[in-house]
Design a protein around this motif. Structure first.
Motif, short mmCIF file in Angstrom:
data_model
loop_
_atom_site.label_atom_id
_atom_site.label_comp_id
_atom_site.label_asym_id
_atom_site.label_seq_id
_atom_site.Cartn_x
_atom_site.Cartn_y
_atom_site.Cartn_z
N CYS A 38 0.83 -1.20 0.00
CA CYS A 38 0.00 0.00 0.00
C CYS A 38 0.86 1.25 0.00
CB CYS A 38 -0.86 -0.04 1.27
SG CYS A 38 -1.86 1.41 1.59
N VAL A 39 0.34 2.33 -0.60
CA VAL A 39 0.92 3.66 -0.46
C VAL A 39 -0.22 4.64 -0.19
CG1 VAL A 39 2.95 3.23 -1.91
CG2 VAL A 39 0.86 4.12 -2.97
N SER A 40 0.07 5.69 0.58
CA SER A 40 -0.95 6.67 0.91
C SER A 40 -0.33 8.00 1.29
CB SER A 40 -1.81 6.17 2.09
OG SER A 40 -2.76 7.14 2.46
N SER A 41 -0.91 9.06 0.78
CA SER A 41 -0.48 10.41 1.16
C SER A 41 -0.89 10.74 2.59
CB SER A 41 -1.10 11.45 0.21
OG SER A 41 -0.70 11.21 -1.11
N ALA A 42 -1.80 9.96 3.15
CA ALA A 42 -2.27 10.19 4.53
C ALA A 42 -1.44 9.44 5.56
CB ALA A 42 -3.73 9.79 4.65
N ASP A 43 -0.52 8.60 5.10
CA ASP A 43 0.29 7.80 6.02
C ASP A 43 1.64 8.46 6.22
OD1 ASP A 43 1.70 5.61 7.33
OD2 ASP A 43 0.06 4.36 6.59
N ASP A 100 -6.76 -1.17 -5.58
CA ASP A 100 -7.65 -0.02 -5.57
C ASP A 100 -6.83 1.26 -5.55
OD1 ASP A 100 -10.45 -1.15 -5.23
OD2 ASP A 100 -9.36 -2.19 -3.64
N ILE A 101 -7.30 2.26 -6.28
CA ILE A 101 -6.68 3.59 -6.32
C ILE A 101 -7.75 4.61 -5.95
CG2 ILE A 101 -5.56 5.33 -7.76
CD1 ILE A 101 -4.67 2.97 -9.59
N PRO A 105 -9.23 15.40 -2.75
CA PRO A 105 -8.60 16.61 -2.23
C PRO A 105 -8.14 16.40 -0.79
CG PRO A 105 -10.73 17.12 -3.22
CD PRO A 105 -10.62 15.63 -3.15
N MET A 106 -6.96 16.99 -0.49
CA MET A 106 -6.38 16.82 0.84
C MET A 106 -5.45 17.99 1.10
SD MET A 106 -4.06 13.56 1.93
CE MET A 106 -2.69 13.82 3.01
N ASN A 107 -5.82 18.88 2.00
CA ASN A 107 -4.97 20.01 2.39
C ASN A 107 -4.46 20.83 1.20
OD1 ASN A 107 -5.22 19.12 5.08
ND2 ASN A 107 -3.52 17.72 4.81
N GLY A 108 -5.34 21.15 0.27
CA GLY A 108 -4.96 21.98 -0.87
C GLY A 108 -4.28 21.24 -2.00
N ALA A 109 -4.14 19.92 -1.88
CA ALA A 109 -3.53 19.09 -2.92
C ALA A 109 -4.45 17.90 -3.18
CB ALA A 109 -2.14 18.64 -2.47
N LEU A 110 -3.96 16.91 -3.91
CA LEU A 110 -4.73 15.71 -4.18
C LEU A 110 -4.03 14.52 -3.53
CD1 LEU A 110 -5.51 16.36 -7.94
CD2 LEU A 110 -7.09 16.56 -6.01
N GLY A 111 -4.66 13.98 -2.49
CA GLY A 111 -4.12 12.83 -1.80
C GLY A 111 -4.28 11.58 -2.64
N TYR A 112 -3.31 10.70 -2.56
CA TYR A 112 -3.27 9.47 -3.35
C TYR A 112 -3.19 8.27 -2.43
CZ TYR A 112 -1.72 6.18 -6.99
OH TYR A 112 -1.61 5.12 -7.85
N PHE A 113 -4.02 7.26 -2.71
CA PHE A 113 -4.02 6.01 -1.96
C PHE A 113 -4.12 4.87 -2.95
CE2 PHE A 113 -6.63 2.51 -0.31
CZ PHE A 113 -5.96 2.17 0.86
N SER A 114 -3.32 3.83 -2.77
CA SER A 114 -3.42 2.63 -3.60
C SER A 114 -3.01 1.43 -2.77
CB SER A 114 -2.54 2.76 -4.84
OG SER A 114 -2.72 1.64 -5.68
N TYR A 130 2.14 4.79 -8.81
CA TYR A 130 2.02 6.17 -8.36
C TYR A 130 3.07 7.05 -9.04
CZ TYR A 130 3.21 10.22 -5.54
OH TYR A 130 3.55 11.49 -5.15
N GLU A 131 4.32 6.60 -9.04
CA GLU A 131 5.40 7.39 -9.64
C GLU A 131 5.17 7.62 -11.13
OE1 GLU A 131 8.83 5.14 -8.42
OE2 GLU A 131 8.75 5.96 -6.37
#
Length: 139
Positions: A38-43, A100-101, A105-114, A130-131
């Motif tokens: 998994c990868v996440s901008s929230a982690d 799943d992807i 929106p997250m803090n003025g950007a776009l958060g990504y989760f997969s 993601y890259e």
């Protein structure tokens, strides 16, 4: 030995198509659990964290652009696109394992989760995807 190998392959094929997951984004982007799939901008943990994608003109137009990029990737399709949410499903080449992807929106950007739906380790596939999406989006 021949039967053991065949049973392992059959199990992998059957498990690849039977998993269904629904992630809620009501409270924000999901974080990863402890498994390295998994990868996440929230982690905040380094091995799971990916940088949020910048918003270009607007959230809606940025999500539409990302949807076009994602739909053009092999074995990947957008399953939901609204003015503030993008969801997609990616399938592996041979066993059709599903990832799943989610982009919101997250803090003025776009958060990504997969995240891979099954298994323990994804061999870095979600981070590589993601890259690639990030590179195509920022070019």
């Amino acid at each position: 030995m021949k039967y053991f190998t065949a049973s392992i392959l059959l199990s992998a094929v059957l498990m690849g198509g039977c998993s269904s997951v629904s992630y809620s984004v009501k409270d924000g982007l999901p974080k990863c659990d402890s498994r390295p799939l998994c990868v996440s901008s929230a982690d905040e943990r380094d091995k799971f964290y990916v940088e949020p994608l910048p918003v270009k003109e607007s959230v809606e137009s940025s999500l539409k652009e990302l949807a076009g990029i994602i739909d053009a990737l092999p074995r990947t399709e957008v399953t939901k696109l609204t003015e503030n949410e993008l969801r997609a499903l990616a399938k592996s080449r041979f066993f059709k394992y599903k990832d799943d992807i989610i982009i919101i929106p997250m803090n003025g950007a776009l958060g990504y989760f997969s995240k891979a739906r099954i298994g323990y380790y994804d061999f870095g596939v979600n981070r590589k995807r993601y890259e690639e999406i990030r590179r195509l989006y920022l070019d």
